[in-house]
Design a protein around this motif. Structure first.
Motif, PDB file in Angstrom:
ATOM      1  N   ILE A 103      35.166  14.516  35.083  1.00  0.00           N
ATOM      2  CA  ILE A 103      35.364  13.975  33.886  1.00  0.00           C
ATOM      3  C   ILE A 103      35.154  14.977  32.922  1.00  0.00           C
ATOM      4  O   ILE A 103      35.796  15.431  31.963  1.00  0.00           O
ATOM      5  N   ASP A 104      34.280  15.928  33.085  1.00  0.00           N
ATOM      6  CA  ASP A 104      33.826  17.083  32.172  1.00  0.00           C
ATOM      7  C   ASP A 104      35.007  17.917  32.266  1.00  0.00           C
ATOM      8  O   ASP A 104      35.492  18.582  31.281  1.00  0.00           O
ATOM      9  N   ALA A 105      35.726  18.305  33.377  1.00  0.00           N
ATOM     10  CA  ALA A 105      36.938  19.099  33.311  1.00  0.00           C
ATOM     11  C   ALA A 105      38.068  18.519  32.681  1.00  0.00           C
ATOM     12  O   ALA A 105      38.620  19.404  32.082  1.00  0.00           O
ATOM     13  N   ALA A 106      38.288  17.309  32.804  1.00  0.00           N
ATOM     14  CA  ALA A 106      39.385  16.578  32.106  1.00  0.00           C
ATOM     15  C   ALA A 106      39.094  16.599  30.516  1.00  0.00           C
ATOM     16  O   ALA A 106      39.962  16.926  29.844  1.00  0.00           O
ATOM     17  N   ILE A 107      37.828  16.473  30.118  1.00  0.00           N
ATOM     18  CA  ILE A 107      37.583  16.482  28.695  1.00  0.00           C
ATOM     19  C   ILE A 107      37.885  17.873  28.242  1.00  0.00           C
ATOM     20  O   ILE A 107      38.345  18.151  27.025  1.00  0.00           O
ATOM     21  N   VAL A 108      37.622  18.873  28.852  1.00  0.00           N
ATOM     22  CA  VAL A 108      37.550  20.333  28.375  1.00  0.00           C
ATOM     23  C   VAL A 108      39.229  20.724  28.541  1.00  0.00           C
ATOM     24  O   VAL A 108      39.710  21.175  27.465  1.00  0.00           O
ATOM     25  N   GLU A 109      39.594  20.331  29.602  1.00  0.00           N
ATOM     26  CA  GLU A 109      41.286  20.453  29.730  1.00  0.00           C
ATOM     27  C   GLU A 109      41.883  19.712  28.772  1.00  0.00           C
ATOM     28  O   GLU A 109      43.038  20.476  28.177  1.00  0.00           O
ATOM     29  N   ILE A 110      41.695  18.535  28.384  1.00  0.00           N
ATOM     30  CA  ILE A 110      42.580  17.913  27.153  1.00  0.00           C
ATOM     31  C   ILE A 110      41.970  18.511  25.658  1.00  0.00           C
ATOM     32  O   ILE A 110      42.753  18.262  24.716  1.00  0.00           O
ATOM     33  N   GLY A 111      40.839  18.705  25.817  1.00  0.00           N
ATOM     34  CA  GLY A 111      40.210  18.987  24.328  1.00  0.00           C
ATOM     35  C   GLY A 111      39.592  17.767  23.694  1.00  0.00           C
ATOM     36  O   GLY A 111      39.789  17.492  22.602  1.00  0.00           O
ATOM     37  N   ALA A 112      39.327  16.597  24.525  1.00  0.00           N
ATOM     38  CA  ALA A 112      38.906  15.382  23.884  1.00  0.00           C
ATOM     39  C   ALA A 112      37.510  15.497  23.200  1.00  0.00           C
ATOM     40  O   ALA A 112      36.665  16.311  23.493  1.00  0.00           O
ATOM     41  N   ASP A 117      40.634   9.732  22.337  1.00  0.00           N
ATOM     42  CA  ASP A 117      41.127  10.570  23.506  1.00  0.00           C
ATOM     43  C   ASP A 117      40.925   9.914  24.678  1.00  0.00           C
ATOM     44  O   ASP A 117      41.136  10.658  25.770  1.00  0.00           O
ATOM     45  N   MET A 118      40.125   8.766  24.754  1.00  0.00           N
ATOM     46  CA  MET A 118      39.775   8.218  26.073  1.00  0.00           C
ATOM     47  C   MET A 118      41.237   7.990  27.015  1.00  0.00           C
ATOM     48  O   MET A 118      40.998   8.177  28.195  1.00  0.00           O
ATOM     49  N   GLY A 119      41.972   7.533  26.501  1.00  0.00           N
ATOM     50  CA  GLY A 119      43.148   7.023  27.281  1.00  0.00           C
ATOM     51  C   GLY A 119      43.870   8.489  27.887  1.00  0.00           C
ATOM     52  O   GLY A 119      44.219   8.369  28.823  1.00  0.00           O
ATOM     53  N   LYS A 120      43.855   9.427  27.141  1.00  0.00           N
ATOM     54  CA  LYS A 120      44.370  10.940  27.594  1.00  0.00           C
ATOM     55  C   LYS A 120      43.519  11.361  28.927  1.00  0.00           C
ATOM     56  O   LYS A 120      43.989  11.693  29.974  1.00  0.00           O
ATOM     57  N   VAL A 121      42.150  11.168  28.644  1.00  0.00           N
ATOM     58  CA  VAL A 121      41.031  11.679  29.751  1.00  0.00           C
ATOM     59  C   VAL A 121      41.290  10.637  30.954  1.00  0.00           C
ATOM     60  O   VAL A 121      41.357  11.133  32.143  1.00  0.00           O
ATOM     61  N   MET A 122      41.654   9.335  30.833  1.00  0.00           N
ATOM     62  CA  MET A 122      41.737   8.424  32.050  1.00  0.00           C
ATOM     63  C   MET A 122      43.100   8.862  32.539  1.00  0.00           C
ATOM     64  O   MET A 122      43.040   8.729  33.908  1.00  0.00           O
ATOM     65  N   GLY A 123      43.902   9.175  31.975  1.00  0.00           N
ATOM     66  CA  GLY A 123      45.236   9.384  32.359  1.00  0.00           C
ATOM     67  C   GLY A 123      45.136  10.588  33.025  1.00  0.00           C
ATOM     68  O   GLY A 123      45.943  11.013  34.171  1.00  0.00           O
ATOM     69  N   ALA A 124      44.736  11.640  32.856  1.00  0.00           N
ATOM     70  CA  ALA A 124      44.292  12.922  33.639  1.00  0.00           C
ATOM     71  C   ALA A 124      43.588  12.733  34.883  1.00  0.00           C
ATOM     72  O   ALA A 124      43.863  13.260  35.857  1.00  0.00           O
ATOM     73  N   LEU A 125      42.430  11.802  34.792  1.00  0.00           N
ATOM     74  CA  LEU A 125      41.734  11.630  36.002  1.00  0.00           C
ATOM     75  C   LEU A 125      42.303  10.742  37.337  1.00  0.00           C
ATOM     76  O   LEU A 125      42.019  10.953  38.216  1.00  0.00           O
ATOM     77  N   LYS A 126      43.064   9.777  36.779  1.00  0.00           N
ATOM     78  CA  LYS A 126      43.622   8.693  37.533  1.00  0.00           C
ATOM     79  C   LYS A 126      44.169   9.459  38.896  1.00  0.00           C
ATOM     80  O   LYS A 126      43.727   9.098  40.031  1.00  0.00           O
ATOM     81  N   PRO A 127      45.083  10.340  38.737  1.00  0.00           N
ATOM     82  CA  PRO A 127      45.653  10.791  40.261  1.00  0.00           C
ATOM     83  C   PRO A 127      44.546  11.529  40.860  1.00  0.00           C
ATOM     84  O   PRO A 127      44.621  11.559  42.151  1.00  0.00           O
ATOM     85  N   LYS A 128      43.628  12.156  40.299  1.00  0.00           N
ATOM     86  CA  LYS A 128      42.785  12.815  40.951  1.00  0.00           C
ATOM     87  C   LYS A 128      41.711  11.986  41.879  1.00  0.00           C
ATOM     88  O   LYS A 128      41.029  12.319  42.684  1.00  0.00           O
ATOM     89  N   VAL A 129      41.204  11.009  41.086  1.00  0.00           N
ATOM     90  CA  VAL A 129      40.152   9.852  41.876  1.00  0.00           C
ATOM     91  C   VAL A 129      40.736   8.588  42.409  1.00  0.00           C
ATOM     92  O   VAL A 129      39.929   7.876  42.823  1.00  0.00           O
ATOM     93  N   GLN A 130      42.111   8.415  42.330  1.00  0.00           N
ATOM     94  CA  GLN A 130      42.627   7.297  42.864  1.00  0.00           C
ATOM     95  C   GLN A 130      42.153   6.961  44.116  1.00  0.00           C
ATOM     96  O   GLN A 130      42.253   7.740  45.048  1.00  0.00           O
ATOM     97  N   GLY A 131      41.576   5.848  44.457  1.00  0.00           N
ATOM     98  CA  GLY A 131      40.931   5.350  45.769  1.00  0.00           C
ATOM     99  C   GLY A 131      39.735   5.885  46.270  1.00  0.00           C
ATOM    100  O   GLY A 131      39.383   5.606  47.119  1.00  0.00           O
TER     101      GLY A 131
END
Length: 147
Positions: A103-112, A117-131
């Motif tokens: 989460i921290d990495a995604a927030i920094v990467e997106i600049g949330a 910006d929550m949707g952008k963070v969720m979108g970035a995280l979903k492929p990494k944590v799916q399942g």
């Protein structure tokens, strides 16, 4: 070996060992995967199969809650057994510390910086944590960090 091949291999092993519950659960998973392949007219990759299996686990958890509320513990136990079988094909779950790091990495990467910006963070995280993690719990953690 792809995840579908692993499922088929485990199905054969369950047939040989005469494990009816395991066999029916694996067949159910393969049927769900096949249905999506037929609907979309394309073969699923491992990520897509993990998404299908994750959805199946979520459905069973919802069913367990409903069965327990209705006092049907035998049906809840059967659903729990199916979850155990399905989870053997999912990647190992992430710890809370690993999720927080993602989460921290995604927030920094997106600049949330706000809830917008929550949707952008969720979108970035979903492929990494799916399942590997419950997206509902991840959403709550993101909300806490973005407020």
């Amino acid at each position: 070996m792809s995840l579908i091949d692993q499922l088929k291999d485990h199905m054969k092993q369950a047939m040989i060992a005469k494990e009816k519950a395991r066999l029916s659960t694996i067949r159910m998973a393969l049927a769900a995967i096949k249905q999506i392949e037929v609907d979309t007219r394309e073969s699923l990759n491992d990520e897509q199969v993990i998404a299908v299996l994750t959805k199946m686990v979520k459905q069973r958890r919802d069913s367990i809650a409903q069965y327990e509320a209705a006092g049907r513990s035998e049906l809840a136990a059967a659903e729990a057994e199916e979850i155990q079988v399905i989870e053997t094909f999912l990647p190992t779950p992430l710890s809370e510390a690993e999720i927080a790091a993602f989460i921290d990495a995604a927030i920094v990467e997106i600049g949330a910086s706000s809830m917008a910006d929550m949707g952008k963070v969720m979108g970035a995280l979903k492929p990494k944590v799916q399942g590997r993690a419950d997206m509902g719990a991840i959403g709550a953690m993101i909300r806490a960090k973005l407020q």
